[in-house]
Write a protein that holds these residues in place. Structure first.
Motif, short mmCIF file in Angstrom:
data_model
loop_
_atom_site.label_atom_id
_atom_site.label_comp_id
_atom_site.label_asym_id
_atom_site.label_seq_id
_atom_site.Cartn_x
_atom_site.Cartn_y
_atom_site.Cartn_z
N MET A 1 0.80 -1.15 0.04
CA MET A 1 0.08 0.25 0.06
C MET A 1 0.94 1.43 0.04
O MET A 1 1.81 1.35 0.79
N ILE A 2 0.69 2.45 -0.80
CA ILE A 2 1.28 3.45 -1.11
C ILE A 2 0.22 4.58 -0.52
O ILE A 2 -1.16 4.63 -0.80
N HIS A 3 0.61 5.68 0.28
CA HIS A 3 -0.05 6.71 0.69
C HIS A 3 0.37 8.09 -0.23
O HIS A 3 1.69 8.30 -0.46
N LEU A 4 -0.62 8.69 -0.92
CA LEU A 4 -0.19 9.60 -1.63
C LEU A 4 -0.69 11.18 -1.14
O LEU A 4 -1.85 11.20 -0.65
N SER A 5 0.13 12.28 -1.05
CA SER A 5 -0.46 13.28 -0.70
C SER A 5 0.03 14.53 -1.58
O SER A 5 0.69 14.30 -2.55
N SER A 6 -0.23 15.85 -1.32
CA SER A 6 0.16 16.89 -1.96
C SER A 6 -0.91 16.93 -3.14
O SER A 6 -0.10 17.17 -4.41
N LEU A 7 -1.89 16.21 -3.21
CA LEU A 7 -2.56 15.80 -4.26
C LEU A 7 -3.50 17.43 -4.85
O LEU A 7 -3.83 18.04 -4.01
N PRO A 8 -3.80 17.52 -6.07
CA PRO A 8 -4.68 18.61 -6.21
C PRO A 8 -6.10 18.42 -5.90
O PRO A 8 -6.45 17.24 -5.62
N GLN A 9 -6.68 19.62 -5.47
CA GLN A 9 -7.84 19.47 -4.56
C GLN A 9 -9.05 18.96 -5.49
O GLN A 9 -9.86 18.11 -5.14
N GLU A 10 -8.88 19.02 -6.95
CA GLU A 10 -10.02 18.42 -7.68
C GLU A 10 -9.74 17.10 -8.25
O GLU A 10 -10.23 16.36 -9.26
N VAL A 11 -8.68 16.50 -7.72
CA VAL A 11 -8.17 15.33 -8.40
C VAL A 11 -9.39 13.99 -8.01
O VAL A 11 -10.17 14.09 -7.11
N THR A 12 -9.53 13.22 -9.06
CA THR A 12 -10.38 12.21 -8.85
C THR A 12 -9.51 10.74 -8.78
O THR A 12 -8.40 10.59 -9.17
N GLU A 13 -10.05 9.62 -8.28
CA GLU A 13 -9.81 8.38 -8.24
C GLU A 13 -9.34 7.97 -9.57
O GLU A 13 -8.27 7.17 -9.73
N GLY B 1 -8.33 19.35 5.28
CA GLY B 1 -8.84 20.16 4.16
C GLY B 1 -7.82 19.79 3.01
O GLY B 1 -7.74 20.61 1.85
N LYS B 2 -6.95 18.72 2.99
CA LYS B 2 -6.09 18.29 1.83
C LYS B 2 -6.60 17.13 1.49
O LYS B 2 -6.64 16.19 2.15
N LYS B 3 -6.53 16.77 0.07
CA LYS B 3 -6.72 15.57 -0.59
C LYS B 3 -5.65 14.67 -0.65
O LYS B 3 -4.45 14.88 -0.60
N GLN B 4 -5.87 13.58 -0.28
CA GLN B 4 -4.82 12.40 0.10
C GLN B 4 -5.73 10.98 -0.50
O GLN B 4 -6.72 11.11 -0.88
N ALA B 5 -4.78 10.11 -0.96
CA ALA B 5 -5.17 8.72 -1.29
C ALA B 5 -4.33 7.66 -0.60
O ALA B 5 -3.04 7.50 -0.48
N LEU B 6 -4.90 6.49 -0.80
CA LEU B 6 -4.32 5.12 -0.39
C LEU B 6 -4.51 4.45 -1.78
O LEU B 6 -5.74 4.17 -2.36
N VAL B 7 -3.45 3.49 -2.18
CA VAL B 7 -3.43 2.90 -3.48
C VAL B 7 -2.86 1.57 -3.03
O VAL B 7 -1.75 1.19 -2.47
N LEU C 1 0.76 15.69 -11.04
CA LEU C 1 -0.27 15.21 -11.20
C LEU C 1 -1.41 16.21 -11.16
O LEU C 1 -1.39 16.76 -10.00
N GLY C 2 -1.96 16.65 -12.41
CA GLY C 2 -2.90 17.58 -12.22
C GLY C 2 -2.28 19.13 -11.93
O GLY C 2 -2.78 19.89 -11.42
N GLY C 3 -0.97 19.23 -12.38
CA GLY C 3 -0.20 20.34 -11.88
C GLY C 3 0.60 20.55 -10.52
O GLY C 3 1.01 21.58 -10.01
N SER C 4 -0.07 19.40 -9.71
CA SER C 4 0.73 19.47 -8.35
C SER C 4 1.78 18.21 -8.34
O SER C 4 1.57 17.11 -8.95
N ILE C 5 2.91 18.51 -7.41
CA ILE C 5 4.04 17.49 -7.43
C ILE C 5 3.44 16.72 -6.17
O ILE C 5 3.67 17.24 -4.96
N ILE C 6 3.37 15.20 -6.53
CA ILE C 6 2.74 14.60 -5.41
C ILE C 6 3.66 13.88 -4.60
O ILE C 6 5.02 13.59 -5.19
N ARG C 7 3.46 13.51 -3.22
CA ARG C 7 4.29 12.78 -2.37
C ARG C 7 3.79 11.50 -2.08
O ARG C 7 2.69 11.39 -2.20
N ILE C 8 4.64 10.65 -2.18
CA ILE C 8 4.43 9.16 -2.05
C ILE C 8 5.22 8.48 -0.72
O ILE C 8 6.34 8.46 -0.93
N SER C 9 4.40 7.69 0.07
CA SER C 9 5.27 6.90 0.96
C SER C 9 4.65 5.50 1.16
O SER C 9 3.45 5.34 0.57
#
Length: 444
Positions: free
Chosen positions: A368-380, A403-409, A429-437
């Protein structure tokens, strides 16, 4: 309304707010001649050079709500026209130079011991005694120097600085005490001029008139020690982040910063991909791929504790079909050169801020990876499209935190998740530099 005065009364001044924070709030309106922190009341008194400067400040903040570190503060004219000596010496704190300093530590995320304080203060002169205690203002310490000049130098150099990166801020004033009385040499008090004192921790308070801090801030059995300043990335910080004790297998005493990585896939690996993987465990100084051994690389971490985490958690990880060998290098550091990549000043280093939070995320690779610094309007769907070339995605979850979009994959295998982190961390991704852990969650 209180009549105008050059003294401003500030309320709701939390323990996390420092003198420097208040100075920044009022300096745009004129010269500040005196500042008194009334910690017990969560208040402060600020004296401007003249009344018009204070009037300008209050007129401005009458229309704009002043806030410091996310906390609203409330300002009004003081009933005092001048700050007297009585106020300057409130709580034993004043502007009269003295060889004894009263230190208050704000935003204390990590344990602070006598040893840590000694590491911070001894470069400015011989420290004779240290006493720590807990008061309404928070965790405090009295530090006695051999000379007044040393105390003045220490206050000048250290006031407002952080012991650890982003926290444990020093608020330093001169004490009005003449001599500290130390009864015990332990984690709460120390007389460096008398090493033969007993370590007895029970009985009366080590300093008459001050509360006993107890063993709350003592960090035992971790091999902890403080190194460097102002950013002390060390075993104490890691232990605090891991809930008070280092993870099994981590000694906390390693001082070798450079790691040798072997059995890499030379057709698919490069310095930036290695940076993405190793930066989970600490800041990266530089990386060198060995041209005479294409499946070998050297990675220099920010300190020995971070390199120990990397060796511990990455040994045996599978990347691009190869099982990695990760060991400490015989080289203390990597010499700068044309074939080295520099990362010391990279804003992608994860441990420049929120070091404690990032240490908490240290683990071996997972599915499982965790994504942060995602754009607010991002979709799955956009997240899946960005990652699906790496491998089979089993499940995804998009959520919002603070107040910030994050995701688990969730990927099918750890190897796929590792490859996704290595190849897609710090991509756009969508103009944002994403972070993954890596995430330690077992399922979505």
């Amino acid at each position: 309304m209180t009549e105008p005065s050059k003294v401003i009364h500030v309320r709701n001044v939390g323990h996390e707010i420092s003198e420097n924070d208040l100075l920044q709030l009022f300096q745009p309106f004129g010269v500040i001649t005196k500042l008194v922190m009334l910690r017990a009341k969560n208040q402060a008194l600020i004296q401007m050079q003249d009344t018009p400067a204070a009037v300008s400040a209050l007129q401005f903040y009458g229309n704009v709500q002043p806030a410091i570190r996310g906390r609203n503060v409330y300002v009004q004219f003081s009933s005092h026209q001048e700050l007297t000596t009585m106020y300057q010496n409130a709580q034993g704190r004043g502007d009269e130079p003295n060889r004894i300093l009263l230190v208050t530590i704000h935003h204390m995320l990590y344990p602070i011991t006598v040893e840590v304080l000694h590491q911070v203060f001894f470069p400015h002169g011989f420290v004779e005694k240290i006493v720590t205690f807990q008061k309404s203002a928070g965790f405090q310490a009295l530090i006695q120097y051999q000379s007044r000049q040393s105390a003045v130098a220490a206050r000048t150099a250290l006031q407002g600085r952080n012991i650890y990166d982003g926290c444990c801020q020093l608020d330093i004033q001169f004490s009005n005490l003449d001599e500290l009385q130390v009864n015990y040499n332990n984690e709460r008090s120390r007389d460096f001029t008398n090493p033969n004192l007993p370590s007895e921790q029970k009985g009366r308070s080590p300093q008459p008139g001050y509360g006993d801090a107890g063993g709350v801030y003592g960090l035992q059995g971790t091999g902890a020690r403080a190194v460097g300043f102002p950013q002390m990335a060390n075993a104490a910080a890691i232990a605090a982040a891991f809930g008070g004790g280092l993870p099994p297998g981590i000694s906390g005493t390693n001082d070798r910063c450079t790691v040798l990585v072997s059995n890499l896939n030379p057709d698919k690996i490069d310095e930036d991909k290695l940076f993405n993987l190793f930066s989970i465990y600490g800041n990266i100084v530089r990386i060198k791929l060995l041209r005479n051994k294409p499946d070998h690389a050297l990675v220099q971490m920010g300190d020995g504790f971070q390199s120990e985490l990397a060796v511990h958690f990455l040994k045996g990880a599978i990347l691009f079909g190869k099982r990695l060998e990760v060991n400490f290098s015989k080289h203390p550091n990597i010499t700068q050169g044309a074939d080295t990549h520099e990362y010391m000043n990279s804003n992608l280093n994860r441990f420049n801020r929120n070091a404690a939070k990032n240490y908490r995320y240290c683990c071996s690779p997972t599915k499982m990876i965790h994504l942060s610094s995602l754009p607010q309007e991002v979709t799955e769907e956009e997240i899946v499209n960005h990652l699906e070339e790496i491998g089979t995605i089993v499940n995804t979850k998009l959520f919002e935190m603070n107040g910030k979009k994050q995701a688990l994959v969730l990927f099918e295998t750890e190897e796929q998740a590792t490859e996704a982190l290595v190849c897609k961390h710090a991509t756009s991704l969508g103009g944002s530099i994403i972070r993954i852990s890596f995430s330690q969650l077992q399922g979505i």
